[in-house]
Scaffold this motif. Structure first.
Motif, PDB file in Angstrom:
ATOM      1  N   GLU A 257       0.820  -1.246   0.046  1.00 25.36           N
ATOM      2  CA  GLU A 257       0.032  -0.030   0.015  1.00 25.36           C
ATOM      3  C   GLU A 257       0.892   1.320   0.065  1.00 25.36           C
ATOM      4  O   GLU A 257       1.940   1.432   0.525  1.00 25.36           O
ATOM      5  CB  GLU A 257      -1.019   0.144   1.152  1.00 25.36           C
ATOM      6  N   LEU A 258       0.462   2.505  -0.556  1.00 28.56           N
ATOM      7  CA  LEU A 258       1.109   3.449  -0.711  1.00 28.56           C
ATOM      8  C   LEU A 258       0.189   4.596  -0.285  1.00 28.56           C
ATOM      9  O   LEU A 258      -0.855   4.663  -0.755  1.00 28.56           O
ATOM     10  CB  LEU A 258       1.539   3.826  -2.429  1.00 28.56           C
ATOM     11  N   ASP A 259       0.937   5.623   0.349  1.00 26.88           N
ATOM     12  CA  ASP A 259       0.215   6.872   0.980  1.00 26.88           C
ATOM     13  C   ASP A 259       0.068   7.806  -0.462  1.00 26.88           C
ATOM     14  O   ASP A 259       1.096   8.376  -0.767  1.00 26.88           O
ATOM     15  CB  ASP A 259       0.834   7.520   2.007  1.00 26.88           C
ATOM     16  N   THR A 260      -1.129   7.891  -0.962  1.00 26.01           N
ATOM     17  CA  THR A 260      -1.121   8.825  -2.109  1.00 26.01           C
ATOM     18  C   THR A 260      -2.422   9.957  -1.732  1.00 26.01           C
ATOM     19  O   THR A 260      -3.310   9.642  -2.686  1.00 26.01           O
ATOM     20  CB  THR A 260      -1.739   7.846  -3.293  1.00 26.01           C
ATOM     21  N   PRO A 261      -2.130  10.831  -1.064  1.00 25.33           N
ATOM     22  CA  PRO A 261      -3.344  11.743  -0.751  1.00 25.33           C
ATOM     23  C   PRO A 261      -3.540  12.590  -2.165  1.00 25.33           C
ATOM     24  O   PRO A 261      -2.615  12.918  -2.614  1.00 25.33           O
ATOM     25  CB  PRO A 261      -2.826  12.647   0.200  1.00 25.33           C
ATOM     26  N   TYR A 335     -10.437   5.936  -5.710  1.00 25.38           N
ATOM     27  CA  TYR A 335      -9.430   5.101  -4.983  1.00 25.38           C
ATOM     28  C   TYR A 335      -9.949   3.406  -5.215  1.00 25.38           C
ATOM     29  O   TYR A 335      -9.598   2.713  -4.503  1.00 25.38           O
ATOM     30  CB  TYR A 335      -9.020   5.496  -3.654  1.00 25.38           C
ATOM     31  N   ALA A 362      -6.641   1.334  -3.676  1.00 24.65           N
ATOM     32  CA  ALA A 362      -6.614   0.222  -2.553  1.00 24.65           C
ATOM     33  C   ALA A 362      -7.804   0.057  -1.710  1.00 24.65           C
ATOM     34  O   ALA A 362      -7.962  -0.544  -0.824  1.00 24.65           O
ATOM     35  CB  ALA A 362      -5.346   0.528  -1.480  1.00 24.65           C
ATOM     36  N   LYS A 364      -9.427   2.583  -0.180  1.00 21.68           N
ATOM     37  CA  LYS A 364      -9.166   3.255   1.038  1.00 21.68           C
ATOM     38  C   LYS A 364      -8.817   5.024   0.487  1.00 21.68           C
ATOM     39  O   LYS A 364      -8.388   5.015  -0.432  1.00 21.68           O
ATOM     40  CB  LYS A 364      -8.189   2.913   2.006  1.00 21.68           C
ATOM     41  N   THR A 367      -5.362   6.420  -0.705  1.00 23.11           N
ATOM     42  CA  THR A 367      -4.406   5.210  -0.609  1.00 23.11           C
ATOM     43  C   THR A 367      -4.487   4.302  -2.008  1.00 23.11           C
ATOM     44  O   THR A 367      -5.460   4.119  -2.342  1.00 23.11           O
ATOM     45  CB  THR A 367      -4.472   4.104   0.441  1.00 23.11           C
ATOM     46  N   HIS A 368      -3.418   4.135  -2.483  1.00 20.94           N
ATOM     47  CA  HIS A 368      -3.075   3.037  -3.606  1.00 20.94           C
ATOM     48  C   HIS A 368      -2.363   1.728  -3.109  1.00 20.94           C
ATOM     49  O   HIS A 368      -1.780   1.800  -2.156  1.00 20.94           O
ATOM     50  CB  HIS A 368      -2.495   3.993  -4.993  1.00 20.94           C
ATOM     51  N   ALA A 369      -2.563   0.918  -4.362  1.00 17.71           N
ATOM     52  CA  ALA A 369      -1.379  -0.264  -3.961  1.00 17.71           C
ATOM     53  C   ALA A 369      -0.756  -0.735  -5.118  1.00 17.71           C
ATOM     54  O   ALA A 369      -1.256  -0.305  -6.362  1.00 17.71           O
ATOM     55  CB  ALA A 369      -2.681  -1.321  -3.605  1.00 17.71           C
TER      56      ALA A 369
END
Length: 566
Positions: A257-261, A335, A362, A364, A367-369
């Motif tokens: 998972e990546l934090d992508t705001p 997302y 993801a 969420k 959030t991406h993955a």
């Protein structure tokens, strides 16, 4: 023998300027040259010159249909709804149908196409295999309530069409009737002077299996087609297929998972991560008959909603709304990813093949993955070709890069099979004394569309430039203005007419020679014969409308030259 058409008596009013609402060449020129006039949005009046062009196209179509054994009939345009309810098309056509009630409250429609009614006619008239095969056709007005009628007579709500139908007892008979029509269509379009392509197509609301379109390449066309420079492949973009090939290579790492705001779009996500959009998986949410479905395509491609609709027909496909997201809090707007989706059917383009890894939502917020692998982390319920085809996409036959162009659909042929025969129980008594289910083909030509397509393909910067076969006249005689010139023009017009040529003569008094010359080029008859400055000597000027070549001829020489090619 037809009379000479004298413009002094002809209902004609040419215009110097393009209509304000005209965008396409055919719309501008057919109105300016006084072939048609707008009655209402998508509804056109055919003026005398336009009616002659329409009739000439009709004549060519009729001759070639008769040549393959077609029998002409005329079915009503006003139809009871029951036959279309039985086929399901009363609902499938939706807002495209013109619906009305009679004074007793009974429901009717204006015919968009006539498969149902032709099937009923044959059921009534044919009872034995000895009555078949048969080809029936009509040339008639059709009606479709287009949301945005445009491009003059190219896309109207009322239009002229030839539709024919073949009825056979065997699949081999259907294939033969299909090939007869295919060959006849090639002859028709060659005679009309239409540059055309034959491409693979989808059947849409018509139903059936095998289907080909006849397309006239033109910038004003609403159809997009592809062809291959290295082989004979050609197809409507909605019929192009791409074969899924399972990915080969080293195993991918686990999902991360990546934090992508603030990255709800592919563009913003690719920019943040510094990756190409093609590395991402775009998931478009649609509703199919009210059920939410996710459609996955590579992030650098767009979903072709028309193509998707064709695949899923007769189901209704529409985009989800903000209210739909409110009803499904598990679907996070911007997302969404296919992994972990519940109660959502996942359709993917074949490029999302098993073993391919993607960066995707993801499920969420913010959030991406990455390393989300098809076949490992999510399953595809259905593979469908749903991306917008682009130039350079691989040819399904040989792999070479495809070319993309625009065109006008002028004909369409279908092997319908037994769809309508099953609906209406169309059987005949077979050779063995048992009922045999009939198989059908459906074949259409847009007659009024062909006028627009020819105008688009053959016009130049001066005006229309018709092929001789369908022009409103063979020769346009112009009297430059003086009494002697008018007398000579009328005399040679009568002689040309007596020789079997169709003649339009501009004998209008009080009109300057410049206006007459301009009108002759705008109207587009293939040969222009001018009675001008050497009329006293009995000398005329013959001009070829397409090439602009001119030569001076005596009356006898002009008649001989013009009749030589008739």
């Amino acid at each position: 023998m037809a009379q000479v058409q004298r413009m002094s008596r002809l209902m004609i009013k040419t215009l110097r300027d393009d209509p304000a609402d005209a965008e396409t060449l055919n719309h501008k020129l057919l109105v300016r040259a006084s072939y048609v006039r707008r009655t209402a949005a998508g509804i056109w009046t055919w003026l005398p010159l336009g009616k002659k062009v329409l009739e000439n196209i009709t004549r060519v179509v009729r001759e070639e249909m008769d040549a393959i054994g077609g029998q002409e009939v005329l079915l009503p345009a006003l139809l009871p709804k029951e036959a279309y309810e039985a086929s399901g098309r009363y609902d499938e056509y939706g807002d495209l149908l013109f619906r009305l009630k009679d004074r007793k409250g009974a429901d009717y429609l204006l015919g968009p196409t006539h498969e149902e009614i032709f099937t009923q006619v044959v059921k009534d008239m044919c009872s034995s295999y000895k009555d078949l095969p048969v080809i029936l056709y009509q040339i008639q007005t059709k009606y479709r309530d287009e949301a945005r009628p445009r491009a003059g007579v190219l896309r109207g709500r009322e239009f002229q069409m030839k539709d024919s139908y073949s009825f056979d007892t065997t699949d081999e008979g259907l294939a033969e009737a299909y090939q007869l029509h295919r060959a006849a269509y090639i002859r028709i379009f060659e005679r009309l002077g239409l540059d055309h392509r034959i491409v693979s197509a989808v059947s849409g609301a018509m139903g059936g299996s095998a289907s080909e379109e006849f397309l006239a390449p033109a910038p004003a066309g609403e159809d997009t087609f592809v062809d291959c420079p290295d082989c004979d492949y050609a197809a409507n973009t909605e019929a192009v297929t791409f074969k899924a090939v399972a990915a080969d290579g080293p195993a991918h790492g686990p999902v991360e998972e990546l934090d992508t705001p603030d990255t709800p779009t592919i563009e913003s996500l690719a920019a943040l991560l510094g990756v190409d959009a093609s590395a991402t998986l775009k998931n478009l949410l649609v509703k199919v008959d009210g059920e939410i479905v996710a459609v996955g395509v590579p992030g650098d491609r767009e979903v072709d909603l028309g193509k998707l609709g064709e695949h899923l027909a007769p189901a209704v496909v529409e985009l989800v709304t903000a209210e739909d997201f409110e009803d499904r809090p598990d679907l996070v707007r911007g997302y969404v990813g296919p992994q972990g989706l519940e109660k959502v059917r996942f359709i993917a383009d074949p490029r999302i093949a098993a073993g391919t890894a993607w960066i995707t939502g993801a499920n969420k917020p913010g959030t991406h993955a990455k390393n989300v692998v098809a076949g490992r982390d999510f399953e595809v319920d259905d593979y469908l070709d749903v991306v917008v085809v682009e130039a350079g996409d691989p040819c399904p036959n040989c792999g070479a890069g495809l070319r993309v162009d625009r065109a006008i659909e002028i004909g369409h042929i279908f092997q319908l099979g037994r769809k309508y025969a099953d609906i209406f129980s169309l059987d005949v008594l077979g050779q063995q004394g048992k009922p045999v289910r009939v198989t059908m083909g459906s074949y259409g030509i847009g007659v009024s569309r062909a006028v627009a397509a020819l105008a688009e393909q053959t016009a130049d910067d001066k005006g229309l430039c018709w092929p001789r076969e369908i022009a409103p006249a063979d020769v346009h005689v112009v009297a430059a203005g003086k009494a002697l010139q008018t007398e000579l023009a009328l005399d040679v017009s009568e002689k040309l007419n007596a020789a079997g040529l169709r003649v339009l003569v501009d004998d209008r008094p009080g009109i300057s020679p410049g206006v007459k010359f301009t009108d002759s080029e705008l109207i587009g008859v293939p040969k222009i014969l001018v009675a001008g400055r050497r009329s006293a000597e009995g000398v005329l000027e013959l001009k070829d409308r397409r090439t602009g070549e001119r030569e001076e001829l005596t009356v006898d020489e002009a008649i001989a030259r013009l009749t030589a090619g008739s």
